[in-house]
Design an enzyme around this catalytic site. Structure first.
Site, PDB file in Angstrom:
ATOM      1  N   GLY A 195      93.003  71.277  29.099  1.00  0.00           N
ATOM      2  CA  GLY A 195      93.060  71.782  27.724  1.00  0.00           C
ATOM      3  C   GLY A 195      93.367  73.269  27.684  1.00  0.00           C
ATOM      4  O   GLY A 195      93.777  73.879  28.681  1.00  0.00           O
ATOM      5  N   LYS A 200      92.066  63.582  34.795  1.00  0.00           N
ATOM      6  CA  LYS A 200      91.842  62.176  35.169  1.00  0.00           C
ATOM      7  C   LYS A 200      92.814  61.228  34.490  1.00  0.00           C
ATOM      8  O   LYS A 200      92.985  60.112  34.929  1.00  0.00           O
ATOM      9  CB  LYS A 200      90.401  61.775  34.906  1.00  0.00           C
ATOM     10  CG  LYS A 200      89.975  61.683  33.470  1.00  0.00           C
ATOM     11  CD  LYS A 200      88.517  61.242  33.373  1.00  0.00           C
ATOM     12  CE  LYS A 200      88.054  61.251  31.945  1.00  0.00           C
ATOM     13  NZ  LYS A 200      86.659  60.841  31.796  1.00  0.00           N
ATOM     14  N   SER A 227      91.913  69.647  23.075  1.00  0.00           N
ATOM     15  CA  SER A 227      92.751  70.757  22.576  1.00  0.00           C
ATOM     16  C   SER A 227      94.012  70.223  21.912  1.00  0.00           C
ATOM     17  O   SER A 227      94.454  70.738  20.885  1.00  0.00           O
ATOM     18  CB  SER A 227      93.169  71.674  23.733  1.00  0.00           C
ATOM     19  OG  SER A 227      92.051  72.273  24.316  1.00  0.00           O
ATOM     20  N   GLU A 271      88.906  78.056   6.401  1.00  0.00           N
ATOM     21  CA  GLU A 271      88.064  76.910   6.755  1.00  0.00           C
ATOM     22  C   GLU A 271      86.623  77.255   6.425  1.00  0.00           C
ATOM     23  O   GLU A 271      86.311  78.385   6.037  1.00  0.00           O
ATOM     24  CB  GLU A 271      88.250  76.532   8.227  1.00  0.00           C
ATOM     25  CG  GLU A 271      89.633  75.940   8.498  1.00  0.00           C
ATOM     26  CD  GLU A 271      89.855  75.471   9.920  1.00  0.00           C
ATOM     27  OE1 GLU A 271      88.896  75.438  10.706  1.00  0.00           O
ATOM     28  OE2 GLU A 271      91.010  75.153  10.239  1.00  0.00           O
ATOM     29  N   HIS A 297      81.911  66.661  12.472  1.00  0.00           N
ATOM     30  CA  HIS A 297      82.927  67.142  11.521  1.00  0.00           C
ATOM     31  C   HIS A 297      82.775  66.316  10.258  1.00  0.00           C
ATOM     32  O   HIS A 297      82.643  65.091  10.323  1.00  0.00           O
ATOM     33  CB  HIS A 297      84.316  66.973  12.123  1.00  0.00           C
ATOM     34  CG  HIS A 297      85.376  67.719  11.371  1.00  0.00           C
ATOM     35  ND1 HIS A 297      85.778  67.346  10.107  1.00  0.00           N
ATOM     36  CD2 HIS A 297      86.091  68.809  11.696  1.00  0.00           C
ATOM     37  CE1 HIS A 297      86.713  68.193   9.690  1.00  0.00           C
ATOM     38  NE2 HIS A 297      86.918  69.099  10.632  1.00  0.00           N
ATOM     39  N   ARG A 311      79.761  73.534   8.474  1.00  0.00           N
ATOM     40  CA  ARG A 311      79.997  72.122   8.767  1.00  0.00           C
ATOM     41  C   ARG A 311      78.741  71.264   8.783  1.00  0.00           C
ATOM     42  O   ARG A 311      78.752  70.121   8.341  1.00  0.00           O
ATOM     43  CB  ARG A 311      80.611  72.044  10.159  1.00  0.00           C
ATOM     44  CG  ARG A 311      82.007  71.618  10.096  1.00  0.00           C
ATOM     45  CD  ARG A 311      82.619  71.666  11.438  1.00  0.00           C
ATOM     46  NE  ARG A 311      83.969  72.125  11.202  1.00  0.00           N
ATOM     47  CZ  ARG A 311      84.853  72.316  12.139  1.00  0.00           C
ATOM     48  NH1 ARG A 311      84.527  72.124  13.397  1.00  0.00           N
ATOM     49  NH2 ARG A 311      86.058  72.708  11.846  1.00  0.00           N
ATOM     50  N   HIS A 333      82.115  65.700  16.729  1.00  0.00           N
ATOM     51  CA  HIS A 333      83.318  66.509  16.923  1.00  0.00           C
ATOM     52  C   HIS A 333      83.191  67.441  18.115  1.00  0.00           C
ATOM     53  O   HIS A 333      84.142  67.604  18.877  1.00  0.00           O
ATOM     54  CB  HIS A 333      83.538  67.310  15.631  1.00  0.00           C
ATOM     55  CG  HIS A 333      84.803  68.101  15.575  1.00  0.00           C
ATOM     56  ND1 HIS A 333      86.035  67.538  15.818  1.00  0.00           N
ATOM     57  CD2 HIS A 333      85.034  69.418  15.292  1.00  0.00           C
ATOM     58  CE1 HIS A 333      86.977  68.479  15.676  1.00  0.00           C
ATOM     59  NE2 HIS A 333      86.394  69.624  15.378  1.00  0.00           N
ATOM     60  N   ARG A 338      78.882  75.498  15.376  1.00  0.00           N
ATOM     61  CA  ARG A 338      80.104  76.273  15.626  1.00  0.00           C
ATOM     62  C   ARG A 338      80.842  76.591  14.322  1.00  0.00           C
ATOM     63  O   ARG A 338      81.019  75.709  13.472  1.00  0.00           O
ATOM     64  CB  ARG A 338      81.035  75.484  16.545  1.00  0.00           C
ATOM     65  CG  ARG A 338      82.350  76.165  16.811  1.00  0.00           C
ATOM     66  CD  ARG A 338      83.135  75.434  17.867  1.00  0.00           C
ATOM     67  NE  ARG A 338      83.541  74.116  17.472  1.00  0.00           N
ATOM     68  CZ  ARG A 338      84.642  73.838  16.784  1.00  0.00           C
ATOM     69  NH1 ARG A 338      85.457  74.805  16.400  1.00  0.00           N
ATOM     70  NH2 ARG A 338      84.938  72.598  16.465  1.00  0.00           N
ATOM     71  N   SER A 390      86.695  77.432  18.577  1.00  0.00           N
ATOM     72  CA  SER A 390      86.643  76.846  19.930  1.00  0.00           C
ATOM     73  C   SER A 390      87.910  77.117  20.728  1.00  0.00           C
ATOM     74  O   SER A 390      87.834  77.391  21.939  1.00  0.00           O
ATOM     75  CB  SER A 390      86.344  75.355  19.882  1.00  0.00           C
ATOM     76  OG  SER A 390      87.233  74.717  19.026  1.00  0.00           O
ATOM     77  N   LEU A 391      89.083  77.055  20.100  1.00  0.00           N
ATOM     78  CA  LEU A 391      90.294  77.401  20.855  1.00  0.00           C
ATOM     79  C   LEU A 391      90.227  78.872  21.262  1.00  0.00           C
ATOM     80  O   LEU A 391      90.649  79.263  22.353  1.00  0.00           O
ATOM     81  CB  LEU A 391      91.559  77.125  20.030  1.00  0.00           C
ATOM     82  CG  LEU A 391      91.837  75.659  19.656  1.00  0.00           C
ATOM     83  CD1 LEU A 391      93.168  75.542  18.917  1.00  0.00           C
ATOM     84  CD2 LEU A 391      91.843  74.735  20.858  1.00  0.00           C
TER      85      LEU A 391
HETATM   86  C1  SIN Z   1      89.628  71.187  11.835  1.00  0.00           C
HETATM   87  O1  SIN Z   1      90.852  71.296  11.777  1.00  0.00           O
HETATM   88  O2  SIN Z   1      88.936  70.939  10.859  1.00  0.00           O
HETATM   89  C2  SIN Z   1      88.969  71.351  13.152  1.00  0.00           C
HETATM   90  C3  SIN Z   1      88.926  72.763  13.522  1.00  0.00           C
HETATM   91  C4  SIN Z   1      87.782  72.999  14.439  1.00  0.00           C
HETATM   92  O3  SIN Z   1      87.090  72.077  14.824  1.00  0.00           O
HETATM   93  O4  SIN Z   1      87.528  74.156  14.747  1.00  0.00           O
END
Ligand code: SIN
Length: 523
Positions: A13, A34, A42, A113, A227, A273, A330, A365, A370-371
């Site tokens: 990822g 794997k 990702s 978001e 999520h 969230r 999620h 989170r 996370s990315l």
């Molecule tokens: C989303 O697009 O809602 C997920 C984004 C995330 O989990 O950070």
């Protein structure tokens, strides 16, 4: 002795790719995955990467939002560092031409978001950010990076307490070992433990349990993020509907058109969230069916092409303006405990991405962090490993775990138990029932040569489920992604800054001074 340092990375990822693109070509890097290269969470990330790009925004505000969403369970110093360094790395990606969506002025177009004060989510391909960034990073890999698909790493080689390599199985089930100067686990979390989840099916908690068997500490496993909005047809999840859709003014309503987030939280449909997922769950328990109303979003199919295509495949007409949704597992906030360089508590073993717990996310989170964390920690781990000594010449004869315990139950059964007893709302009775069920499953001893890849995954999931249940039982309060209906309030006097740690069959509660301290920049 070769002076070339050899590093094995498990997983493919964004964190693994950030690592691979950072590490110097004095190191030979073997990426083992794997399944296929593209089998990662990702690749599925829709919303994007959070970074303070707009004129009004700042790193400090992004830090504050992260701490607020994390319910004072974040490691404050880590939050500041990752958010600050992450912004620089995203800047670099923009400069290098990573194809983020841009506005008319040619600047990255910023989405919104949940729980973000400002528009700060960079996205690509509308709702295909993860895939776009992974492909961009893959295209930059140097010739010192070697990618091996269908190499299922099943265990770590440990000598005198230090990680010296991996045990892996090929597609025919043959067992192999490979030594290295360092091993980096980038194996993601454990979405597959729950019936409704957003994860790639290959994400089965393997890295966490390999680290655990090797003696590494796991922390914060009770904090599981659901999520709020998965497209759900007849009780079956079809896929994620990004929070970015609510960022463009979609809202949640029941069958009568009542807006369910009204009066629940000042941020309404863009509340953190955990709050939104719990509200939907509660409404569903009362018998309501919940839809995401998208009628106010102009050009939905152009802005969210992948979600639109998913809806079409599932027979949901986006022109109707309503998408049926349910929450689904999620992200795991907890994981393998690491320091700011991605080092675990086992020498030469690193963890990055969702498999790791840096303390960035706290108990919940913040969306699209996370990315960002994957980019930063992958890069920091690479810099750290460049400084390590080469130790391959000292490798003794290797011994591997021969006998594995394989539970006599299906993955579906395990998911059903986790969903019933350790999901959005928990209590002591349910968690005790879960533990009782897990502990009374019969199992067979299987030799590593005969065990199948599916049995290894099930064995890991079984052990991890038990760690999650024990953590959730111990934390007698509600905070972020861990909600106990028998302890519905946060209990700072008892729990502020306390972490639950698993280590080789032991479970401890420790005080972590870096967690929940007041963020002094704002004091
Ligand atoms: C989303 O697009 O809602 C997920 C984004 C995330 O989990 O950070």
């Amino acid at each position: 002795m070769s002076s070339i340092k050899k590093v094995i990375v498990v997983g493919s990822g964004i964190a693994a790719l950030s690592f691979a693109n950072t590490i110097s070509d004095n190191c030979q890097v073997i990426i083992m995955t794997k399944k296929q290269f593209s089998s990662s969470n990702s690749m599925l990330a829709q919303g994007g990467i959070a970074a303070a790009f707009s004129a009004h925004d700042s790193v400090d505000q992004h830090v504050q939002d992260t701490l607020a969403a994390g319910c004072d369970h974040n490691d404050d110093k880590t939050v500041e560092e990752i958010v600050r360094l992450g912004k620089n790395l995203v800047d670099q990606l923009v400069e290098e031409g990573c194809p983020f969506d841009r506005n008319e002025a040619g600047m990255p177009q910023l989405g919104k978001e949940g729980a973000h004060t400002f528009h700060r989510i960079l996205h690509a391909g509308g709702d295909q950010t993860g895939k776009t960034v992974v492909q961009f990073l893959k295209g930059k890999l140097g010739s010192h990076i070697h990618v091996y698909e269908n190499h299922h790493v099943i265990d770590l080689l440990i000598h005198e307490g230090t990680c010296i390599g991996v045990v892996w199985k090929d597609e025919e089930g043959h067992v192999h070992t490979m030594t290295a100067d360092a091993v980096v686990l980038s194996t993601g979390g454990c979405g597959s433990l729950y019936e409704i989840n957003t994860n790639d099916p290959s994400v089965t908690g393997d890295g966490l349990m390999m680290a655990y068997r090797a003696g590494a500490q796991l922390v914060d496993l009770e904090f599981v993020q659901f999520h709020p909005t998965l497209l759900t047809i007849a009780g079956k999840a079809v896929g994620l509907v990004s929070e970015a859709v609510r960022g463009e003014d979609a809202y949640l309503e029941d069958e009568s058109g009542r807006r369910i987030m009204k009066g629940i939280h000042p941020l309404g449909d863009l509340a953190p969230r955990d709050v939104v997922a719990r509200t939907i769950f509660h409404e569903q328990q009362l018998g309501h069916s919940i839809d995401l109303n998208i009628q106010d979003i102009p050009h939905f199919s152009a802005r969210f092409p992948a979600i639109d295509a998913m809806c079409q495949r599932a027979g949901v007409d986006t022109a109707s303006g309503r998408l049926p949704v349910s929450p689904g597992m999620h992200f795991l906030m907890g994981g393998i405990k690491v320091n700011e360089h991605g080092e675990t508590t086992v020498p030469s073993l690193f963890a990055i991405g969702e498999a790791a717990c840096t303390g960035l996310h706290g108990a919940n989170r913040l969306a699209s962090n996370s990315l960002l964390e994957g980019l930063v920690l992958g890069s920091k781990a690479a810099r750290r490993i460049e400084q390590l000594a080469v130790h391959q010449e000292t490798i003794p004869s290797l011994s591997i775990q021969e006998i594995w315990s394989v539970p006599a139950m299906s993955e579906a059964q395990l998911r059903q138990w986790m969903t019933a007893y350790a999901a959005i709302v928990r209590d002591e009775k349910g968690l005790q029932t879960l533990l009782h069920e897990l502990e009374h499953v019969s199992f067979q001893q299987t030799n590593v040569k005969n065990i199948t890849n599916e049995q290894i995954e099930l064995s890991n999931q079984w052990a991890l489920a038990s760690c999650i249940a024990k953590s959730a039982l111990l934390r007698t309060e509600s905070r972020g992604g861990h909600y106990r209906k028998d302890y519905p309030k946060r209990h700072d006097a008892l729990w502020q800054g306390k972490q639950i740690v698993h280590e080789q069959g032991q479970i401890h509660i420790i005080k972590n001074e870096r967690i929940g301290a007041k963020w002094n920049v704002y004091s």
